[in-house]
Design a protein around this motif. Structure first.
Motif, short mmCIF file in Angstrom:
data_model
loop_
_atom_site.label_atom_id
_atom_site.label_comp_id
_atom_site.label_asym_id
_atom_site.label_seq_id
_atom_site.Cartn_x
_atom_site.Cartn_y
_atom_site.Cartn_z
N PRO A 99 0.65 -0.98 0.03
CA PRO A 99 0.02 -0.14 0.14
C PRO A 99 0.82 1.25 0.09
CG PRO A 99 -0.06 -1.20 2.01
CD PRO A 99 0.52 -2.16 1.10
N LYS A 100 2.16 1.22 0.16
CA LYS A 100 3.07 2.33 0.45
C LYS A 100 4.03 2.38 -0.77
CE LYS A 100 1.18 4.18 4.07
NZ LYS A 100 1.73 4.29 5.31
N ALA A 101 3.75 1.36 -1.84
CA ALA A 101 4.86 1.45 -3.07
C ALA A 101 4.83 2.63 -3.69
CB ALA A 101 4.33 0.29 -3.94
N ALA A 102 6.17 3.23 -3.92
CA ALA A 102 6.26 4.57 -4.68
C ALA A 102 6.09 4.46 -6.27
CB ALA A 102 7.56 5.13 -4.38
N ILE A 103 6.21 3.26 -6.85
CA ILE A 103 6.49 2.69 -8.16
C ILE A 103 5.94 1.58 -8.47
CG2 ILE A 103 8.85 1.80 -7.85
CD1 ILE A 103 9.74 3.27 -10.17
N ALA A 104 5.28 1.56 -9.69
CA ALA A 104 4.90 0.07 -10.07
C ALA A 104 6.16 -0.91 -10.52
CB ALA A 104 3.80 0.33 -11.51
N ALA A 105 5.82 -2.03 -10.40
CA ALA A 105 6.67 -2.99 -10.66
C ALA A 105 7.29 -2.83 -12.22
CB ALA A 105 6.22 -4.51 -10.43
N ASP A 106 6.25 -2.53 -12.96
CA ASP A 106 6.42 -2.38 -14.50
C ASP A 106 7.54 -1.25 -14.88
OD1 ASP A 106 4.89 -4.69 -15.07
OD2 ASP A 106 3.54 -3.53 -15.66
N ASP A 107 7.55 -0.30 -13.75
CA ASP A 107 8.39 0.91 -14.00
C ASP A 107 9.75 0.86 -13.67
OD1 ASP A 107 6.16 2.00 -15.72
OD2 ASP A 107 5.16 2.91 -13.86
N VAL A 108 9.89 0.03 -12.46
CA VAL A 108 11.41 0.24 -11.96
C VAL A 108 12.46 -0.27 -12.95
CG1 VAL A 108 11.11 -2.23 -10.81
CG2 VAL A 108 12.52 -0.29 -9.56
N HIS A 109 13.58 0.32 -12.73
CA HIS A 109 14.75 -0.08 -13.30
C HIS A 109 15.56 -1.05 -12.27
CE1 HIS A 109 14.23 2.67 -16.54
NE2 HIS A 109 13.89 3.41 -15.66
N ALA A 110 16.32 -2.15 -12.96
CA ALA A 110 17.36 -2.88 -12.12
C ALA A 110 18.40 -3.52 -13.18
CB ALA A 110 16.61 -4.07 -11.71
N SER A 111 19.56 -3.17 -12.63
CA SER A 111 20.65 -4.06 -13.38
C SER A 111 21.10 -5.20 -12.28
CB SER A 111 21.85 -3.09 -13.72
OG SER A 111 22.08 -2.21 -12.66
N ALA A 112 20.67 -5.26 -11.24
CA ALA A 112 20.58 -6.19 -10.45
C ALA A 112 19.70 -6.53 -9.32
CB ALA A 112 22.25 -6.47 -9.50
N ILE A 113 19.17 -7.36 -8.77
CA ILE A 113 18.05 -7.45 -7.85
C ILE A 113 18.81 -8.33 -6.59
CG2 ILE A 113 15.62 -8.39 -7.19
CD1 ILE A 113 15.37 -8.20 -10.16
N LEU A 114 18.71 -7.74 -5.31
CA LEU A 114 19.23 -8.33 -4.27
C LEU A 114 17.98 -8.82 -3.34
CD1 LEU A 114 22.31 -5.98 -3.60
CD2 LEU A 114 22.06 -7.83 -5.14
N LEU A 115 17.91 -9.82 -2.81
CA LEU A 115 17.01 -10.24 -1.83
C LEU A 115 17.34 -10.50 -0.34
CD1 LEU A 115 14.84 -12.55 -3.97
CD2 LEU A 115 14.47 -9.73 -3.70
N THR A 116 16.88 -10.26 0.75
CA THR A 116 17.17 -10.44 2.00
C THR A 116 16.76 -11.82 2.50
OG1 THR A 116 15.47 -9.38 2.93
CG2 THR A 116 17.53 -7.81 2.86
#
Ligand code: NI
Ligand code: MN
Length: 224
Positions: free
Chosen positions: A30-47
């Motif tokens: 509910p607090k997301a600042a951006i849609a998943a379709d719009d975010v950039h990534a050259s790497a994704i890191l998960l905790t």
């Protein structure tokens, strides 16, 4: 470098060239600042494997081709989706053109929505020689002090919401142990059980430690 808070525990680190995306829980946040379709990534890191951290990782990895770093068992589950994964375990480091990420312990649990059990982690990140420590979801524990002894930390991204993680009071002690120049609170106010007072956290940390606290609303950026 820009550190952008995307809401909950999600951040991007970017210098206009590389973009590192951490814990991209956007759809259903509910607090997301951006849609998943719009975010950039050259790497994704998960905790870790909880749904509020994996989030849209697979969809973003498929769209961008970005490699995804997660602890072994979680990486293998995600790899079955056909995405490019790196599968370190605690203590392991994965290198990239922009720097590296190392997995440190975090005291929490981690079972994915599909049922894979794994161990949660904190992420120590060297992004173009700035050291960022995303603590992941964790309780307060004394070994937090080891991370900064190995690599002095510029910016710590720290959960403060309580209930599922340490609360803002325990997080003051965590900030003292971590010893970062700057602390950015996260994992609070997304849902009712994790409501917290970030302004009070800032006041308490700045009274008790040498760290400066930057409170970001979802969508806001801190530039180092
Ligand atoms: Ni969690
Ligand atoms: Mn969480």
């Amino acid at each position: 470098m820009d550190i952008r808070f995307l809401g909950h525990a999600a951040f991007t680190l970017s210098d206009g060239d590389a973009t590192v995306l951490i814990d991209p829980f956007l759809t259903g946040n509910p607090k997301a600042a951006i849609a998943a379709d719009d975010v950039h990534a050259s790497a994704i890191l998960l905790t870790h494997g909880h749904g509020d951290h994996i989030g849209d990782a697979v969809a973003i990895a498929k769209r961008t081709g970005a490699p995804t770093v997660a602890i072994t068992e979680l990486a293998h589950e995600l790899g079955e989706e056909g995405i490019d994964v790196r599968d370190p375990n605690l203590g392991g480091t994965v290198k990239f053109d922009w720097g590296w990420v190392k997995l440190w312990p975090a005291w929490h649990t981690s079972t994915t929505p599909k049922g894979t059990v794994s161990t949660p982690a904190g992420l120590l990140i060297n992004f173009k020689d700035t050291i960022i420590y995303h603590l992941g979801d964790t309780a307060l524990f004394s070994d937090l002090q080891l991370v900064g002894k190995r690599n002095p930390i510029d910016v710590a991204l720290m959960c403060i919401g309580g209930h599922y993680t340490m609360d803002r009071s325990d997080a003051v002690d965590a900030a003292s142990l971590v010893g970062a120049k700057t602390v950015i609170p996260c994992h609070y106010n997304t849902f009712p059980p994790i409501e917290s007072d970030a302004a009070q956290f800032k006041s308490d940390v700045e009274s008790a430690t040498g760290s400066h606290v930057v409170v970001l609303d979802p969508g806001q950026t801190h530039t180092t």
